[in-house]
Design a protein around this motif. Structure first.
Motif, PDB file in Angstrom:
ATOM      1  N   TYR A 151       0.847  -1.195   0.000  1.00  0.00           N
ATOM      2  CA  TYR A 151       0.000   0.000   0.000  1.00  0.00           C
ATOM      3  C   TYR A 151       0.882   1.244   0.000  1.00  0.00           C
ATOM      4  O   TYR A 151       2.081   1.178   0.296  1.00  0.00           O
ATOM      5  CB  TYR A 151      -0.917   0.017   1.226  1.00  0.00           C
ATOM      6  N   ARG A 153       0.405   5.788   0.708  1.00  0.00           N
ATOM      7  CA  ARG A 153      -0.429   6.978   0.910  1.00  0.00           C
ATOM      8  C   ARG A 153       0.430   8.210   0.648  1.00  0.00           C
ATOM      9  O   ARG A 153       1.529   8.326   1.174  1.00  0.00           O
ATOM     10  CB  ARG A 153      -0.971   7.018   2.340  1.00  0.00           C
ATOM     11  N   SER A 158      -4.450   7.189  -1.917  1.00  0.00           N
ATOM     12  CA  SER A 158      -4.214   6.000  -1.102  1.00  0.00           C
ATOM     13  C   SER A 158      -4.535   4.762  -1.937  1.00  0.00           C
ATOM     14  O   SER A 158      -5.674   4.560  -2.347  1.00  0.00           O
ATOM     15  CB  SER A 158      -5.110   6.025   0.142  1.00  0.00           C
ATOM     16  N   GLN A 160      -4.068   0.379  -2.533  1.00  0.00           N
ATOM     17  CA  GLN A 160      -3.773  -0.919  -1.930  1.00  0.00           C
ATOM     18  C   GLN A 160      -3.700  -1.964  -3.034  1.00  0.00           C
ATOM     19  O   GLN A 160      -4.419  -1.876  -4.031  1.00  0.00           O
ATOM     20  CB  GLN A 160      -4.833  -1.309  -0.899  1.00  0.00           C
ATOM     21  N   GLU A 200      -7.049   2.346  -6.275  1.00  0.00           N
ATOM     22  CA  GLU A 200      -6.723   3.688  -5.772  1.00  0.00           C
ATOM     23  C   GLU A 200      -8.026   4.345  -5.347  1.00  0.00           C
ATOM     24  O   GLU A 200      -9.009   4.332  -6.085  1.00  0.00           O
ATOM     25  CB  GLU A 200      -6.058   4.520  -6.879  1.00  0.00           C
TER      26      GLU A 200
END
Length: 237
Positions: A151, A153, A158, A160, A200
């Motif tokens: 992941y 940020r 953000s 994953q 996203e």
């Protein structure tokens, strides 16, 4: 991991997004050296193609390899790490290896893997401690069954990713860097099954859904259908 994980479609979104923030991404060359002033402070970055960039500060992110030379000839190695079983036990009795130095059996893919990520570092440590405790008590615990997870940020972004980034890829959603709330993703398909998923801007529920998909590895009719369904494919698994 990022260059290996990002497809051209995913990369173009982030490049556009960062460019809109005033960040200049220099591609097609590498840094070859630095210039400093009389105080030893960096003033320039020299590029291999002959250009120089003015600099007040330089952050170098080049990755790293696990240092296992300390154990050379003493502990069995594999794929650049210390070979362990599903409980992180090495070839030497009572010696365990965890985190990115361990090459362990990844049950999901029936393959020996080494994973460089904080999530695996924590979970492998937990597995090793549980295994040691169980062995002391004459009990056993289940084998390590890890689902790869990455992941990141940055700014208000953000993303994953879960699973394996192999096979063909399908993109879905809104990947316009100028969108006020971009939400897009990608699936990786191998032998007619979804083996990896990236999103996203996903909600916690959507992130859980793509994790579920990556573990379940469902079959797909066609790449076109998958592209059309997008996140809804994951949320109904």
């Amino acid at each position: 991991k990022v260059p290996r994980l990002f497809t051209a479609g995913i990369a173009s979104f982030y490049e556009g997004y960062y460019a809109n923030k005033g960040i200049n991404i220099v591609k097609g060359t590498v840094a070859s050296g630095f210039s400093t002033n009389s105080n030893g402070e960096v003033t320039e970055v020299k590029l291999k193609d002959g250009r120089t960039l003015e600099a007040d500060i330089v952050i170098v992110g080049v990755g790293g390899r696990p240092i296992i030379s300390l154990f050379k000839g003493q502990v069995e190695e594999e794929k650049g790490g210390l070979k362990t079983d599903a409980f992180f036990k090495t070839s030497v009795p009572d010696v365990y290896a965890i985190g990115d130095v361990a090459t362990f059996p990844m049950k999901l893919y029936n393959d020996m893997r080494r994973v460089e990520h904080v999530d695996h570092a924590r979970k492998s440590a937990e597995q090793a401690v549980k295994a040691i405790k169980a062995a002391e008590e004459g009990n056993s615990i289940p084998e390590y069954d890890y689902l790869p997870y990455f992941y990141s940020r940055a700014f208000d972004l953000s993303w994953q990713f879960y699973g394996d980034n192999v096979g063909e890829t399908v993109m879905f959603g809104d990947n316009d860097p100028k969108s006020p709330k971009p939400k897009f993703g990608s699936y990786w398909i191998k032998e007619g099954k979804v083996v990896g998923a990236f999103v996203e801007g996903g909600t916690p529920e959507e992130n859980q859904a793509i994790a579920k998909v990556a573990r379940a590895q469902p079959s797909v009719e066609s790449l076109d259908v998958l592209a059309k369904e997008g996140l809804s494919f994951a949320t109904k698994i």
